[in-house]
Scaffold this motif. Structure first.
Motif, PDB file in Angstrom:
ATOM      1  N   GLY A 163      13.034  23.599  29.191  1.00  0.00           N
ATOM      2  CA  GLY A 163      12.111  23.507  28.077  1.00  0.00           C
ATOM      3  C   GLY A 163      11.992  22.090  27.565  1.00  0.00           C
ATOM      4  O   GLY A 163      12.894  21.275  27.741  1.00  0.00           O
ATOM      5  N   TRP A 164      10.852  21.816  26.950  1.00  0.00           N
ATOM      6  CA  TRP A 164      10.649  20.570  26.205  1.00  0.00           C
ATOM      7  C   TRP A 164      10.458  20.929  24.733  1.00  0.00           C
ATOM      8  O   TRP A 164       9.686  21.852  24.409  1.00  0.00           O
ATOM      9  CB  TRP A 164       9.426  19.817  26.701  1.00  0.00           C
ATOM     10  CG  TRP A 164       9.619  19.099  28.000  1.00  0.00           C
ATOM     11  CD1 TRP A 164       9.252  19.533  29.246  1.00  0.00           C
ATOM     12  CD2 TRP A 164      10.223  17.817  28.188  1.00  0.00           C
ATOM     13  NE1 TRP A 164       9.590  18.604  30.194  1.00  0.00           N
ATOM     14  CE2 TRP A 164      10.180  17.528  29.565  1.00  0.00           C
ATOM     15  CE3 TRP A 164      10.774  16.858  27.334  1.00  0.00           C
ATOM     16  CZ2 TRP A 164      10.687  16.347  30.109  1.00  0.00           C
ATOM     17  CZ3 TRP A 164      11.272  15.690  27.874  1.00  0.00           C
ATOM     18  CH2 TRP A 164      11.226  15.438  29.240  1.00  0.00           C
ATOM     19  N   PHE A 165      11.147  20.195  23.886  1.00  0.00           N
ATOM     20  CA  PHE A 165      11.028  20.346  22.446  1.00  0.00           C
ATOM     21  C   PHE A 165      10.758  18.968  21.851  1.00  0.00           C
ATOM     22  O   PHE A 165      10.958  17.945  22.510  1.00  0.00           O
ATOM     23  CB  PHE A 165      12.329  20.921  21.862  1.00  0.00           C
ATOM     24  CG  PHE A 165      12.579  22.353  22.243  1.00  0.00           C
ATOM     25  CD1 PHE A 165      13.045  22.682  23.509  1.00  0.00           C
ATOM     26  CD2 PHE A 165      12.336  23.375  21.346  1.00  0.00           C
ATOM     27  CE1 PHE A 165      13.271  24.009  23.879  1.00  0.00           C
ATOM     28  CE2 PHE A 165      12.552  24.701  21.690  1.00  0.00           C
ATOM     29  CZ  PHE A 165      13.015  25.011  22.958  1.00  0.00           C
ATOM     30  N   ARG A 166      10.330  18.949  20.608  1.00  0.00           N
ATOM     31  CA  ARG A 166      10.128  17.670  19.937  1.00  0.00           C
ATOM     32  C   ARG A 166      10.516  17.787  18.462  1.00  0.00           C
ATOM     33  O   ARG A 166      10.460  18.870  17.883  1.00  0.00           O
ATOM     34  CB  ARG A 166       8.675  17.196  20.062  1.00  0.00           C
ATOM     35  CG  ARG A 166       7.656  18.083  19.396  1.00  0.00           C
ATOM     36  CD  ARG A 166       6.240  17.605  19.746  1.00  0.00           C
ATOM     37  NE  ARG A 166       5.221  18.433  19.120  1.00  0.00           N
ATOM     38  CZ  ARG A 166       3.913  18.314  19.355  1.00  0.00           C
ATOM     39  NH1 ARG A 166       3.476  17.370  20.202  1.00  0.00           N
ATOM     40  NH2 ARG A 166       3.050  19.093  18.752  1.00  0.00           N
ATOM     41  N   GLN A 167      10.888  16.650  17.926  1.00  0.00           N
ATOM     42  CA  GLN A 167      11.278  16.614  16.524  1.00  0.00           C
ATOM     43  C   GLN A 167      10.717  15.366  15.876  1.00  0.00           C
ATOM     44  O   GLN A 167      11.055  14.244  16.268  1.00  0.00           O
ATOM     45  CB  GLN A 167      12.805  16.650  16.377  1.00  0.00           C
ATOM     46  CG  GLN A 167      13.280  16.814  14.957  1.00  0.00           C
ATOM     47  CD  GLN A 167      14.748  17.169  14.878  1.00  0.00           C
ATOM     48  OE1 GLN A 167      15.508  17.001  15.829  1.00  0.00           O
ATOM     49  NE2 GLN A 167      15.161  17.668  13.725  1.00  0.00           N
ATOM     50  N   ALA A 168       9.838  15.583  14.913  1.00  0.00           N
ATOM     51  CA  ALA A 168       9.261  14.501  14.138  1.00  0.00           C
ATOM     52  C   ALA A 168      10.148  14.229  12.923  1.00  0.00           C
ATOM     53  O   ALA A 168      10.906  15.116  12.495  1.00  0.00           O
ATOM     54  CB  ALA A 168       7.851  14.860  13.704  1.00  0.00           C
ATOM     55  N   PRO A 169      10.063  13.033  12.340  1.00  0.00           N
ATOM     56  CA  PRO A 169      10.901  12.717  11.187  1.00  0.00           C
ATOM     57  C   PRO A 169      10.694  13.728  10.049  1.00  0.00           C
ATOM     58  O   PRO A 169       9.556  14.043   9.678  1.00  0.00           O
ATOM     59  CB  PRO A 169      10.418  11.328  10.773  1.00  0.00           C
ATOM     60  CG  PRO A 169       9.860  10.741  12.021  1.00  0.00           C
ATOM     61  CD  PRO A 169       9.252  11.877  12.773  1.00  0.00           C
TER      62      PRO A 169
END
Length: 123
Positions: free
Chosen positions: A35-41
């Protein structure tokens, strides 16, 4: 144990493309859904895309459908995320993750994580 190392992030302008890579080592890569995940500030880590161990099952978060493509090469122990038509709201640290066999969209269901790669999209 599975070790994951992401690469390919960078600073781009809106509308540009990037391809992220995640190289795996350790146990048999083809045993794992990726999986790919992302986290913004200031935000929680969110699901982006996932692919089954054999590539037959793929899932995307709605906002990236039609722009992002996940793929994998089991011979190279690598999963990719091709990101086209990037938008400023895609700015985040992108993480790849692995779990045994089946695709999942919850970050809590993934057992192994990379260190992340920064993607910044300017307007």
């Amino acid at each position: 144990q599975v070790q994951l190392v992401e690469s390919g992030g960078g600073l781009v302008q809106g509308g540009d493309s990037l391809r992220l890579s995640c190289a795996a080592s350790g146990r048999t890569f083809s045993n794992y859904a990726m999986g790919w995940f992302r986290q913004a500030p200031g935000k929680e880590r969110e699901f982006v895309a996932a692919i089954s161990w054999n590539g037959y099952v793929i899932r995307y978060e709605d906002s990236v459908k039609g722009r992002f493509t996940i793929s994998r090469d089991n011979a190279k122990n690598t999963v990719y995320l091709q990101m086209n038509s990037l938008k400023p709201e895609d700015t985040a640290i992108y993480y790849c993750a692995a779990r045994v066999f089946n695709v999942a969209q919850s970050k809590n269901e993934y057992h192994y994580w990379g260190q992340g790669t920064q993607v910044t999209v300017s307007s």
